[in-house]
Design a protein around this motif. Structure first.
Motif, mmCIF file in Angstrom:
data_model
loop_
_atom_site.group_PDB
_atom_site.id
_atom_site.type_symbol
_atom_site.label_atom_id
_atom_site.label_comp_id
_atom_site.label_asym_id
_atom_site.label_seq_id
_atom_site.Cartn_x
_atom_site.Cartn_y
_atom_site.Cartn_z
ATOM 1 N N ALA A 27 0.816 -1.217 0.000
ATOM 2 C CA ALA A 27 0.000 0.000 0.000
ATOM 3 C C ALA A 27 0.850 1.267 0.000
ATOM 4 C CB ALA A 27 -0.941 0.004 1.202
ATOM 5 N N ARG A 28 2.132 1.129 0.251
ATOM 6 C CA ARG A 28 3.081 2.247 0.274
ATOM 7 C C ARG A 28 2.677 3.361 1.244
ATOM 8 N NH1 ARG A 28 6.376 2.034 -5.006
ATOM 9 N NH2 ARG A 28 5.693 0.040 -5.789
ATOM 10 N N LYS A 29 2.270 2.926 2.419
ATOM 11 C CA LYS A 29 1.932 3.846 3.507
ATOM 12 C C LYS A 29 2.770 3.458 4.731
ATOM 13 C CE LYS A 29 -2.737 4.448 1.820
ATOM 14 N NZ LYS A 29 -3.067 5.791 1.608
ATOM 15 N N PRO A 30 4.064 3.782 4.675
ATOM 16 C CA PRO A 30 4.955 3.302 5.742
ATOM 17 C C PRO A 30 4.613 3.842 7.131
ATOM 18 C CG PRO A 30 6.115 4.800 4.257
ATOM 19 C CD PRO A 30 4.774 4.538 3.660
ATOM 20 N N ARG A 31 4.147 5.070 7.204
ATOM 21 C CA ARG A 31 3.810 5.620 8.525
ATOM 22 C C ARG A 31 2.593 4.937 9.124
ATOM 23 N NH1 ARG A 31 4.927 12.125 8.223
ATOM 24 N NH2 ARG A 31 7.177 11.914 7.998
ATOM 25 N N LEU A 32 1.591 4.705 8.297
ATOM 26 C CA LEU A 32 0.395 4.012 8.778
ATOM 27 C C LEU A 32 0.749 2.579 9.164
ATOM 28 C CD1 LEU A 32 -2.609 4.123 9.352
ATOM 29 C CD2 LEU A 32 -3.034 3.550 6.946
ATOM 30 N N ALA A 34 3.652 1.517 10.214
ATOM 31 C CA ALA A 34 4.404 1.591 11.473
ATOM 32 C C ALA A 34 3.466 1.840 12.644
ATOM 33 C CB ALA A 34 5.462 2.687 11.395
ATOM 34 N N ALA A 35 2.448 2.671 12.436
ATOM 35 C CA ALA A 35 1.477 2.933 13.502
ATOM 36 C C ALA A 35 0.727 1.658 13.886
ATOM 37 C CB ALA A 35 0.490 4.015 13.062
ATOM 38 N N VAL A 36 0.373 0.853 12.896
ATOM 39 C CA VAL A 36 -0.307 -0.414 13.183
ATOM 40 C C VAL A 36 0.635 -1.342 13.952
ATOM 41 C CG1 VAL A 36 -1.258 -2.503 12.122
ATOM 42 C CG2 VAL A 36 -1.936 -0.260 11.268
ATOM 43 N N LEU A 37 1.895 -1.386 13.537
ATOM 44 C CA LEU A 37 2.861 -2.237 14.234
ATOM 45 C C LEU A 37 3.084 -1.771 15.676
ATOM 46 C CD1 LEU A 37 5.492 -2.845 11.421
ATOM 47 C CD2 LEU A 37 3.799 -4.452 12.297
ATOM 48 N N LEU A 38 2.975 -0.482 15.905
ATOM 49 C CA LEU A 38 3.134 0.042 17.268
ATOM 50 C C LEU A 38 1.951 -0.297 18.172
ATOM 51 C CD1 LEU A 38 4.809 3.487 16.557
ATOM 52 C CD2 LEU A 38 5.835 1.479 17.659
ATOM 53 N N CYS A 39 0.868 -0.784 17.596
ATOM 54 C CA CYS A 39 -0.291 -1.209 18.393
ATOM 55 C C CYS A 39 -0.082 -2.582 19.031
ATOM 56 C CB CYS A 39 -1.554 -1.239 17.531
ATOM 57 S SG CYS A 39 -2.106 0.385 17.015
#
Length: 187
Positions: A27-32, A34-39
């Motif tokens: 999806a090429r949304k690295p920040r999103l 990363a945010a999911v991984l931080l959950c």
């Protein structure tokens, strides 16, 4: 209920990991991503709170509460390295990233690698030990904590096994095989 929650946390760990990596690469949304991984750590917080509430509501401390502490400990000690391991492979396979670095096979480099692995397992086991001890104190002297103590012994065994494995690579390093140097070496 605790065992079901542990299974749900494990499934959710892999679902969040897959979702985070799909967002990050295809999806090429690295920040999103990363945010999911931080959950991911929120899963352990939920499990910890539910386990504490279960004990607070008068549940007998048993193997399920010990398993919850061990699961949380192993996620703390090994979760980040698991995510990194999977991320490197997904980045290589689907995003043109460099090939994942393989662990060294021989000598001091292999011994250092094994000590790092042992350190991660030790962090996992020590975290579990601390949570188990907190549960023992939480239950107090009135309750039966033998199952929690049994889990603590298992965590000490995990630490011991990992130290023995790493120590064996230090004391008996695997040597790189000698390369054959032509017909004279075959005699």
């Amino acid at each position: 209920m605790i065992v079901t929650l542990i299974v749900l946390c494990e499934v959710a760990f892999w679902v969040l990991l897959a979702l985070g990596l799909v967002l990050r690469y295809p999806a090429r949304k690295p920040r999103l991503g990363a945010a999911v991984l931080l959950c991911e750590p929120l899963l352990e917080v939920v499990l910890l709170v539910v386990t504490a509430m279960d004990l607070r509501n008068g549940a007998q401390a048993d193997w399920k509460h010990g398993l919850a502490a061990v699961y949380i400990g192993f996620t703390v000690g090994l979760g980040h390295s698991t995510i990194r391991w999977v991320d490197a492979r997904v980045a290589h396979r689907f995003a043109g990233g460099p090939p994942p670095v393989r662990p060294p096979k021989y000598g001091t480099a292999r011994a250092v690698h094994e000590w790092r692995v042992a350190a991660r397992w030790t962090v996992a086991a020590v975290t579990a030990l601390a949570l188990l001890q907190a549960a023992v104190w939480y239950v107090g002297g009135d309750g039966d904590v033998s199952s929690l103590r049994a889990w603590q012994q298992k965590m000490l065994f995990v630490i011991g096994i990992n130290v023995v494995i790493a120590g064996s690579y230090t004391l008996f390093p695997k040597r790189e095989p000698a390369r054959e140097r032509g017909p004279a070496a075959k005699r």
